[in-house]
Motif scaffolding. Structure first.
Motif, short mmCIF file in Angstrom:
data_model
loop_
_atom_site.label_atom_id
_atom_site.label_comp_id
_atom_site.label_asym_id
_atom_site.label_seq_id
_atom_site.Cartn_x
_atom_site.Cartn_y
_atom_site.Cartn_z
N LYS A 116 0.85 -1.17 0.00
CA LYS A 116 0.00 0.00 0.00
C LYS A 116 0.90 1.23 0.00
O LYS A 116 2.01 1.18 0.53
CB LYS A 116 -0.91 -0.02 1.24
N PRO A 117 0.44 2.36 -0.53
CA PRO A 117 -0.91 2.64 -1.03
C PRO A 117 -1.06 2.45 -2.53
O PRO A 117 -1.77 3.21 -3.19
CB PRO A 117 -1.08 4.10 -0.65
N HIS A 118 -0.37 1.49 -3.12
CA HIS A 118 -0.55 1.20 -4.53
C HIS A 118 -0.64 -0.31 -4.72
O HIS A 118 -0.18 -1.08 -3.88
CB HIS A 118 0.61 1.78 -5.36
N ALA A 119 -1.24 -0.71 -5.83
CA ALA A 119 -1.38 -2.14 -6.11
C ALA A 119 -1.53 -2.35 -7.60
O ALA A 119 -2.01 -1.47 -8.33
CB ALA A 119 -2.58 -2.72 -5.37
N THR A 120 -1.13 -3.52 -8.04
CA THR A 120 -1.27 -3.93 -9.44
C THR A 120 -2.08 -5.22 -9.51
O THR A 120 -1.93 -6.10 -8.67
CB THR A 120 0.11 -4.19 -10.08
N ALA A 121 -2.92 -5.31 -10.53
CA ALA A 121 -3.62 -6.56 -10.82
C ALA A 121 -3.45 -6.85 -12.30
O ALA A 121 -3.52 -5.93 -13.14
CB ALA A 121 -5.09 -6.47 -10.45
N ARG A 122 -3.22 -8.12 -12.63
CA ARG A 122 -3.05 -8.53 -14.02
C ARG A 122 -3.88 -9.77 -14.29
O ARG A 122 -4.00 -10.64 -13.44
CB ARG A 122 -1.58 -8.84 -14.32
N ARG B 30 -5.78 -2.56 -3.76
CA ARG B 30 -5.68 -3.95 -4.22
C ARG B 30 -7.03 -4.46 -4.71
O ARG B 30 -7.14 -5.04 -5.80
CB ARG B 30 -5.17 -4.84 -3.09
N GLU B 31 -8.07 -4.26 -3.92
CA GLU B 31 -9.41 -4.72 -4.31
C GLU B 31 -9.89 -4.00 -5.56
O GLU B 31 -10.52 -4.61 -6.44
CB GLU B 31 -10.38 -4.52 -3.16
N VAL B 32 -9.60 -2.71 -5.65
CA VAL B 32 -10.02 -1.92 -6.80
C VAL B 32 -9.36 -2.44 -8.08
O VAL B 32 -10.02 -2.64 -9.11
CB VAL B 32 -9.64 -0.44 -6.59
N ALA B 33 -8.05 -2.65 -8.03
CA ALA B 33 -7.33 -3.13 -9.22
C ALA B 33 -7.83 -4.51 -9.65
O ALA B 33 -8.02 -4.76 -10.84
CB ALA B 33 -5.83 -3.17 -8.93
N GLU B 34 -8.04 -5.39 -8.69
CA GLU B 34 -8.53 -6.73 -9.01
C GLU B 34 -9.90 -6.67 -9.70
O GLU B 34 -10.15 -7.34 -10.70
CB GLU B 34 -8.64 -7.57 -7.73
N ARG B 35 -10.78 -5.85 -9.15
CA ARG B 35 -12.13 -5.76 -9.71
C ARG B 35 -12.11 -5.16 -11.12
O ARG B 35 -12.83 -5.62 -12.02
CB ARG B 35 -13.01 -4.93 -8.78
N LEU B 36 -11.26 -4.16 -11.33
CA LEU B 36 -11.21 -3.51 -12.63
C LEU B 36 -10.78 -4.47 -13.73
O LEU B 36 -11.40 -4.53 -14.79
CB LEU B 36 -10.27 -2.31 -12.56
N VAL B 37 -9.72 -5.25 -13.48
CA VAL B 37 -9.25 -6.16 -14.53
C VAL B 37 -10.17 -7.37 -14.68
O VAL B 37 -10.35 -7.88 -15.80
CB VAL B 37 -7.79 -6.59 -14.31
#
Length: 251
Positions: free
Chosen positions: A12-18, A218-225
């Motif tokens: 935090k306060p950043h996260a990546t989801a792929r 983290r949750e935001v990135a996961e949901r977006l992808v």
């Protein structure tokens, strides 16, 4: 100086989801680099092609780009340094070369100071400032659609990290330089970097990406992808590209 390659989503306060989507290999990559003074660079690369070589190259190139941008304290300076380094490789000037390349976007945030973004290709940066209006797209795509006033193929990019044309050559051929940039005062808000596989499925149904920018990164990135892949597969010509999002809370 510390680095985060985007693999640890708990940071935090950043996260990546792929998400892999319907490709064979995940050829998107992200990296974050933080300097001792708090200057932080966020980089995202969308590799051209679908091979192990592209996958390996984008991971290394993302780390190099984040380090360069953080070290310069400026997104454009960092991207230009890396662009020129790759462009100086004689092998890349061979018309038959198959060396990897990638659409690239990088942002640098200096707390209490300056914010900058630079890009080459069609990876995007968005910014949602606290209390200052809607989500803003900071980048303009380097692709054939832009070059032909909205009538070309959006999936054919006209500039990239790993390319060899300078700004003047690219401008002459495609109507934009090889690298573009923007900057302004550092203000609190949300930063979103996204590959085309992450933003296009939402854009195609006019879904506002700003709706995702609240809560846990983290949750935001996961949901977006996840939603990007699902929406891509639900369209008339279903195909889900690699989908990657890097989300950062800027304070």
């Amino acid at each position: 100086m510390s680095e985060d390659t985007g693999e640890d989503l708990a940071v935090k306060p950043h996260a990546t989801a792929r998400r892999l989507g319907d490709r064979v290999f995940q050829c998107d990559a992200t990296a974050v680099c933080t300097m001792p003074d708090g200057t932080r660079a966020y980089a995202l690369l969308d590799g051209v092609g679908d091979t192990p070589a592209v996958r390996a190259w984008t991971r290394t190139a993302a780390r190099r780009l984040a380090r360069a941008a953080a070290g310069h304290g400026d997104a454009e300076a960092g991207l230009r340094a890396e662009y020129e380094r790759y462009a100086a490789d004689p092998a890349r000037h061979d018309p038959e070369h198959d060396l990897p390349s990638a659409a690239a976007v990088v942002a640098v945030y200096v707390p209490g100071g300056w914010f900058s973004v630079a890009w080459s290709g069609d990876a995007r940066a968005y910014l949602l400032l606290d209390g200052l209006g809607p989500l803003r797209q900071l980048t303009e795509d380097h692709n054939v659609r832009r070059a032909y006033d909205g009538h070309g193929d959006r999936n054919l990019i006209t500039a990239c990290l790993g390319g060899t044309r300078d700004d003047e050559e690219t401008e002459h051929r495609w109507g934009h330089p090889a690298i573009e940039c923007m900057s302004g005062p550092a203000r609190p808000g949300w930063l979103l970097l996204a590959s085309d596989g992450a933003y296009e499925p939402h854009e195609d149904i006019d879904h506002n990406l700003g709706d995702y920018l609240s809560g846990d990164p983290r949750e935001v990135a996961e949901r977006l992808v996840d939603d990007a892949v699902r929406r891509a597969r639900a369209q008339r010509d279903p195909y889900a590209d690699n989908a990657t999002a890097l989300i950062a809370r800027l304070t």
